[in-house]
Each structure stands twice: as structure tokens, then as C-alpha cells.
Design an enzyme around this catalytic site. Structure first.
Site, PDB file in Angstrom:
ATOM      1  N   HIS A  10     -44.379  13.821 -37.349  1.00  0.00           N
ATOM      2  CA  HIS A  10     -44.681  13.748 -38.781  1.00  0.00           C
ATOM      3  C   HIS A  10     -44.333  12.376 -39.394  1.00  0.00           C
ATOM      4  CE1 HIS A  10     -45.317  17.908 -38.197  1.00  0.00           C
ATOM      5  NE2 HIS A  10     -44.134  18.377 -38.529  1.00  0.00           N
ATOM      6  N   GLU A  13     -34.333  18.842 -45.336  1.00  0.00           N
ATOM      7  CA  GLU A  13     -34.449  20.279 -45.604  1.00  0.00           C
ATOM      8  C   GLU A  13     -33.069  20.796 -45.977  1.00  0.00           C
ATOM      9  OE1 GLU A  13     -38.334  22.148 -43.295  1.00  0.00           O
ATOM     10  OE2 GLU A  13     -36.428  22.144 -42.250  1.00  0.00           O
ATOM     11  N   MET A  73     -42.864   3.845 -59.681  1.00  0.00           N
ATOM     12  CA  MET A  73     -42.450   2.479 -59.389  1.00  0.00           C
ATOM     13  C   MET A  73     -41.237   2.181 -60.248  1.00  0.00           C
ATOM     14  SD  MET A  73     -43.243  -0.441 -57.909  1.00  0.00           S
ATOM     15  CE  MET A  73     -44.923  -0.992 -57.705  1.00  0.00           C
ATOM     16  N   SER A 124     -50.836  37.264 -33.409  1.00  0.00           N
ATOM     17  CA  SER A 124     -49.778  38.059 -34.025  1.00  0.00           C
ATOM     18  C   SER A 124     -48.496  37.242 -34.179  1.00  0.00           C
ATOM     19  CB  SER A 124     -49.517  39.318 -33.196  1.00  0.00           C
ATOM     20  OG  SER A 124     -49.290  38.948 -31.855  1.00  0.00           O
ATOM     21  N   TRP A 176     -34.440   9.510 -61.558  1.00  0.00           N
ATOM     22  CA  TRP A 176     -35.850   9.651 -61.944  1.00  0.00           C
ATOM     23  C   TRP A 176     -36.134  11.102 -62.269  1.00  0.00           C
ATOM     24  CZ3 TRP A 176     -39.677  12.278 -58.925  1.00  0.00           C
ATOM     25  CH2 TRP A 176     -40.962  12.236 -59.503  1.00  0.00           C
ATOM     26  N   LEU A 215     -50.515  15.068 -41.738  1.00  0.00           N
ATOM     27  CA  LEU A 215     -51.740  14.313 -42.028  1.00  0.00           C
ATOM     28  C   LEU A 215     -52.655  15.063 -42.994  1.00  0.00           C
ATOM     29  CD1 LEU A 215     -52.537  12.811 -38.524  1.00  0.00           C
ATOM     30  CD2 LEU A 215     -51.578  11.662 -40.515  1.00  0.00           C
ATOM     31  N   ASP A 270     -45.972  33.920 -35.480  1.00  0.00           N
ATOM     32  CA  ASP A 270     -45.523  33.422 -36.772  1.00  0.00           C
ATOM     33  C   ASP A 270     -46.450  32.381 -37.392  1.00  0.00           C
ATOM     34  OD1 ASP A 270     -43.254  34.732 -37.469  1.00  0.00           O
ATOM     35  OD2 ASP A 270     -42.116  32.853 -37.722  1.00  0.00           O
ATOM     36  N   LEU A 271     -46.852  31.429 -36.568  1.00  0.00           N
ATOM     37  CA  LEU A 271     -47.691  30.351 -37.088  1.00  0.00           C
ATOM     38  C   LEU A 271     -49.003  30.909 -37.631  1.00  0.00           C
ATOM     39  CD1 LEU A 271     -48.313  27.266 -37.376  1.00  0.00           C
ATOM     40  CD2 LEU A 271     -49.357  27.411 -35.122  1.00  0.00           C
ATOM     41  N   LEU A 308     -46.401   8.466 -61.961  1.00  0.00           N
ATOM     42  CA  LEU A 308     -47.608   9.285 -61.782  1.00  0.00           C
ATOM     43  C   LEU A 308     -47.173  10.587 -61.110  1.00  0.00           C
ATOM     44  CD1 LEU A 308     -50.590  10.018 -61.551  1.00  0.00           C
ATOM     45  CD2 LEU A 308     -50.792   8.483 -59.614  1.00  0.00           C
TER      46      LEU A 308
HETATM   47  C1  BG6 Z   1     -42.609  21.694 -38.682  1.00  0.00           C
HETATM   48  C2  BG6 Z   1     -41.251  21.701 -38.070  1.00  0.00           C
HETATM   49  O1  BG6 Z   1     -43.489  20.923 -37.915  1.00  0.00           O
HETATM   50  O2  BG6 Z   1     -42.514  21.129 -39.994  1.00  0.00           O
HETATM   51  C3  BG6 Z   1     -40.263  22.473 -38.929  1.00  0.00           C
HETATM   52  O3  BG6 Z   1     -41.337  22.299 -36.779  1.00  0.00           O
HETATM   53  C4  BG6 Z   1     -40.278  21.958 -40.352  1.00  0.00           C
HETATM   54  O4  BG6 Z   1     -38.963  22.375 -38.394  1.00  0.00           O
HETATM   55  C5  BG6 Z   1     -41.693  21.864 -40.876  1.00  0.00           C
HETATM   56  O5  BG6 Z   1     -39.518  22.849 -41.144  1.00  0.00           O
HETATM   57  C6  BG6 Z   1     -41.724  21.154 -42.216  1.00  0.00           C
HETATM   58  O6  BG6 Z   1     -43.012  21.213 -42.747  1.00  0.00           O
HETATM   59  P1  BG6 Z   1     -43.220  21.105 -44.320  1.00  0.00           P
HETATM   60  O7  BG6 Z   1     -44.693  21.073 -44.488  1.00  0.00           O
HETATM   61  O8  BG6 Z   1     -42.544  22.296 -44.923  1.00  0.00           O
HETATM   62  O9  BG6 Z   1     -42.537  19.834 -44.740  1.00  0.00           O
END
Ligand code: BG6
Length: 508
Positions: free
Chosen positions: A272, A248, A401, A40, A508, A212, A42-43, A421
Site C-alpha cells: 500500500h 490504526e 497546505m 464464504s 488543523w 490504488l 471474510d474478504l 480542501l
Molecule cells: C489490508 C491489511 O490490506 O489493509 C490490513 O491487510 C489493514 O491489516 C487494511 O487493516 C487497511 O485498509 P484500509 O482501507 O482500512 O486503510
């Protein structure tokens, strides 16, 4: 390599090598139970269930063999969970029929995360589903997706191991998917890995880093190792600097409490951006076997030199502390530029600039490779700018490029243009899959290539832990920047000091 060939080679080694450890002789089809713990939250609502739905809609999850179980503490019935999820499922052209049939695959089991009764009830529900599919006892596939805070991973894993996993006496498998943050520093990550590692074998554990799963991140190895063009250029002789940027244009938006404990380095850079760095900088693996790929990633991580304070700029946007869940004296960075240096033959002297920020003036993620100046330039075109190869991960996936060309017309003058591209222009019919969709499919197929191995995680924490400790101790403080800006001006100055040459006027 043609994509068919890649796929074919990929699948062959999967069958031969990956499956060996965690699930010998497991049929690729047959009863599959996907259990979403934290159903239930958010993720689960925003990412896990929509990804499962997209897989279902594309025919990867057949109702003849798949059942989905949601597990959480809230007391509710199947339909309550279905109602909560419904609004997050993307409607296709076909209308809502497939949404309804997908929702029918979902069952809900309520229980606490340390409650053996809850996990026994879960096991019973899964077993009933398996019996209804008339499978041989113990030969099922059980995929546990932990959409939960890492603090409960060890106890939940213990419960799964003791009460809900597949008893593999006739083949079958149990796999565990975990989400970041995997710890807060080297010691806590190692502790977490140890606790989970005592319960499950490494091939059963899938540590998700959703970057990934992004299309252009998955393209990096193809681009680098299947194009003769790049082979001689991809090194210190030709590349002046390389940036990996995440921006962001919104702040922590209601996640302030969580974010404040972690900060931008733990939230974005240590995972990331560092994963992207591995793929752009690693040596060629001896094959596409996930272990060969991950061996190379670990090597490059282990070659990163300690970070120097003068190569770090931290920022915190003005207004961040107005969030009532953020302490007034918070020292947490919402912006960081960090220069990493890789001490090996290919990259000695090339700065890798990792930059991430919240509440900036744009929203994008890209890799920007800047090449060195042309020696003995007869066109005096350095004022035009350097060659750059840009891989835009999002939004609007693209690679371009930046080249210097003759300005079309009668005069002999130069200008900057690009080979472009853009995926939308080039691949009209193709819908690029969501990162989570692809990664969940990989876990079902037993492909660990796009997941983080335990030693990779350790090497990643080794790089950032000393810096994070100084930030946590308050010894390193962020500079305030205005929301909607490029971040602190000191970030751009660091970029310049690292050798990045900005081209004025090029759009660009
Ligand atoms: C999550 C972070 O791992 O990645 C967030 O916890 C971030 O803070 C999000 O907003 C960004 O993911 P994406 O796929 O929208 O670039």
C-alpha cells in the site's frame, strides 16, 4: 484537465490499446459472469460482495446481463450464501428492495479448490446462465475473483484454465483478480508470478492493491501533473522530506495468526505505502496509457537504494503476543518506520519516510510533504514551522497546505494557517466510492491502470526482501511500545534525524 476530458482520453486508449491483447472486439455489454472464489470467507463477505452490490445499485451491473457465482468448499445452497452476505450489504434510503433483487443474482456452487468436478459444475452453471441470455457460444465475459489465500492461487488458476474459463473462439474474455499477499519475499513472489503467468497472459491478471482504488490516491497524478503550481516545486530543490503514514488504533484483532506470518512491512508498507510512494515520486508518463504509467512506477522503484539498518525502526505493541494464535517468541513487527532514498535527479537526498503501525493512538493514512525553510527569512518565522502539503487519504479525505500568514490584527506577527480542501465541505452531494467498487469496475472495463504489474511487484520485493530476511532470521528485533501510543520513541527520533521539523502547537 477537466474530468470529462480525462475520462474521454482514458476510454479512447482503453479501446485502442488495452483490449487488444486479452479480448479483441469484446463488446462492452453482453453476458457477464462474476465468479467469487472463496465466497464464504471474510474478504468476500466484507469487501467483494458489498462492492458488487454498490455497483449494482448504481446501475453498473444490469440484471439483464450479469450473474454472480459464489464458489467455496462449504456445502450449502444459494439461499445460505445469500443469508450470509445480506447483513454486510449497506442499506440505502430506498430500503431493502434492491438488496433482495441483488441477492437473486447470486448462485452458489460448492467444490474444493483442486476438484475438477467442482470446476466443471461451475462451468456448467456459468454456461447455463450464458445460454439463458442467448449469447453466442464463447463470447462471454468471465471474471474470476480469487478471494482466497495465495497458496491456492496456482491450483485454482489451473482449474479455471482447464475447466471453467471462457473458450474464446468468438471473442469474449476471462480475467483473474488476485489479492495480496503476492508472496512473502522476492523468490516466492517470482515463483507465484511464474506459476500464474504460465496459465494466463499478463493483461488477464489483475493484482489488486486496494490503496490504488482510494479517491485521493487516484487524485495524485492529476494533482501533480495538471497543476502548474506544483511542477517547479516537486523535487529536491524545494522538498525537504516526504512522509507516507498509515496508522490504526486497533491491534491485529483476531487476525494474529495471519498477521504474524507477514508483519507490518509485508501487510502495509511493501504494497500500500510503496504504491503511494510510486505515484508521488514517479516522473510524468508520456500518456495516461496504463502501461506508460506503470513503466514510470517501475523506474522509480528500481531507483530506490538499499535500505540502511540505521534508517529503520521496528516496534511490536505490548500485548500482541497474548493472542493465542501468535507464538510467544514472535519477532514480527506491528510497527515500522523505514526511510527510502531514491537515487535519481529529482529526488537525490530527499528522505521518503514510510511509517505504519497497528494499535497506535489514531487511525489515519496521509501523505505529508514538508518543504524546505525559506532562505533569508526576514520574519524569523522558522519557529512557526515549514510549509507542508498534506493529503489525507482517510478518514475525512482532505488536502491542506500549511502556510505562514500574518496574524490578523494590529500587530505585525506571523502564524500558521492553512488552505483547506476538505472533501466533505467542498463536495456535499458526492459519495466517495469504496476502493473495491472502483477496482472491480476497472476489471470489468479492462483497465489495468490501478493494478500492479508483474515487474512492479518484483521491484517492490527487491527493495524489502533483504530487510525482511534479517527480521525473519531474528537479526533485527522490534522495540516494545504501548498500545494507544505513537509507537516507539525511536520512530520519532528517526523522523527527526531524517530532517522532519515538527511544528509545535499547530492544529488543523
Ligand atoms: C489490508 C491489511 O490490506 O489493509 C490490513 O491487510 C489493514 O491489516 C487494511 O487493516 C487497511 O485498509 P484500509 O482501507 O482500512 O486503510
Amino acid at each position: 484537465m477537466a474530468s470529462g476530458e480525462w475520462h474521454c482520453q482514458h476510454r479512447t486508449f482503453l479501446k485502442n490499446e488495452i483490449h487488444e491483447k486479452d479480448n479483441e472486439n469484446v463488446p462492452e455489454t453482453g453476458c457477464l459472469s462474476i465468479i467469487v472464489l472463496g465466497a464464504s470467507g471474510d474478504l468476500a463477505k466484507k469487501k467483494t460482495f458489498p462492492a458488487l452490490f454498490n455497483l449494482y445499485r448504481q446501475g453498473f451491473l444490469s440484471s439483464n446481463e450479469v450473474h454472480i457465482f459464489g464458489y467455496a468448499r462449504s456445502k450449502m445452497v444459494d439461499d445460505d450464501l445469500r443469508d450470509r452476505i445480506r447483513g454486510y450489504l449497506p442499506q440505502g434510503k430506498e430500503g431493502t428492495d434492491d438488496i433482495s433483487s441483488f441477492l437473486q443474482l447470486i448462485k452458489y456452487v460448492s467444490g474444493a479448490y483442486d476438484d475438477l468436478k467442482g470446476f466443471q459444475a461451475l462451468d456448467k452453471a456459468i454456461s447455463e446462465h450464458e445460454v439463458s441470455k442467448s449469447i453466442m457460444e464463447g463470447s462471454s465475459r468471465r471474471l474470476f475473483y480469487l478471494a482466497l489465500p495465495p497458496s491456492v492461487y496456482p491450483q485454482v488458476c489451473k482449474m479455471i484454465k482447464n475447466y471453467s474459463m471462457n473458450r474464446s473462439d468468438h471473442g469474449g474474455w476471462t480475467r483473474i483478480v488476485v489479492e495480496k499477499p503476492f508472496g512473502k519475499d522476492l523468490a516466492s513472489a517470482e515463483e507465484l508470478s511464474f506459476q500464474i503467468g504460465e496459465l494466463f497472459e499478463e493483461p488477464q491478471i489483475y493484482r489488486i492493491d486496494h490503496y490504488l482504488g482510494k479517491e485521493l490516491v487516484q487524485n495524485l497524478l492529476v494533482l501533480r501533473f495538471a497543476n502548474r503550481l506544483f511542477l517547479p516545486l516537486w523535487n529536491r530543490d524545494h522538498i525537504a522530506n516526504l512522509q507516507i503514514v498509515f496508522r490504526e488504533d486497533f491491534g491485529t484483532d483476531g487476525r494474529g495468526g495471519y498477521f504474524d506470518e507477514y508483519g507490518i512491512i509485508r501487510d502495509i508498507i511493501q504494497n500500500h505505502l510503496l504504491q503511494v510512494l510510486c505515484l508521488v515520486s514517479m516522473e510524468k508518463p508520456i500518456s495516461l496509457n496504463p502501461e506508460h504509467i506503470r513503466d514510470e512506477k517501475v523506474k522509480v522503484l528500481q531507483s530506490v537504494l538499499p535500505i540502511k539498518d540505521e534508517e529503520v525502526v521496528l516496534g511490536q505493541y505490548d500485548g500482541y503476543k497474548d493472542d493465542p494464535t501468535v507464538p510467544d517468541n514472535s519477532n514480527t513487527p506491528t510497527f515500522a518506520t523505514v526511510v527510502l532514498r531514491i537515487h535519481n535527479e529529482r529526488w537525490e537526498g530527499v528522505p521518503f519516510i514510510l511509517k505504519a503501525g497497528k494499535a497506535l493512538n489514531s487511525k489515519k493514512a496521509e501523505i505529508r510533504v514538508q518543504f524546505k525553510d525559506v532562505p533569508g527569512d526576514i520574519f524569523k518565522c522558522q519557529k512557526q514551522g515549514r510549509n507542508e502539503f498534506v493529503i489525507r487519504l482517510q478518514p475525512s479525505e482532505a488536502m491542506y497546505m500549511k502556510l505562514t500568514v500574518k496574524q490578523p490584527g494590529l500587530e505585525m506577527s506571523t502564524t500558521q494557517s492553512e488552505l483547506d480542501l476538505s472533501y466533505k465541505e467542498r463536495y456535499h452531494e458526492i459519495v466517495i466510492p469504496e476502493a473495491y467498487e472502483r477496482l472491480i469496475l476497472d476489471t470489468i472495463r479492462g483497465d489495468q491502470q490501478h493494478f500492479v504489474r508483474r515487474d512492479e511487484l518484483k521491484a517492490a520485493w527487491e527493495i524489502f526482501t533483504p530487510l525482511l530476511q534479517r527480521i525473519d532470521d531474528g537479526a533485527f528485533r522490534p522495540i516494545t511500545y504501548q498500545p494507544g501510543s505513537r509507537g516507539p520513541a525511536e520512530g520519532d527520533e528517526l523522523l527527526e534525524r531524517a530532517g522532519y521539523v515538527h511544528t509545535d502547537g499547530y492544529v488543523w
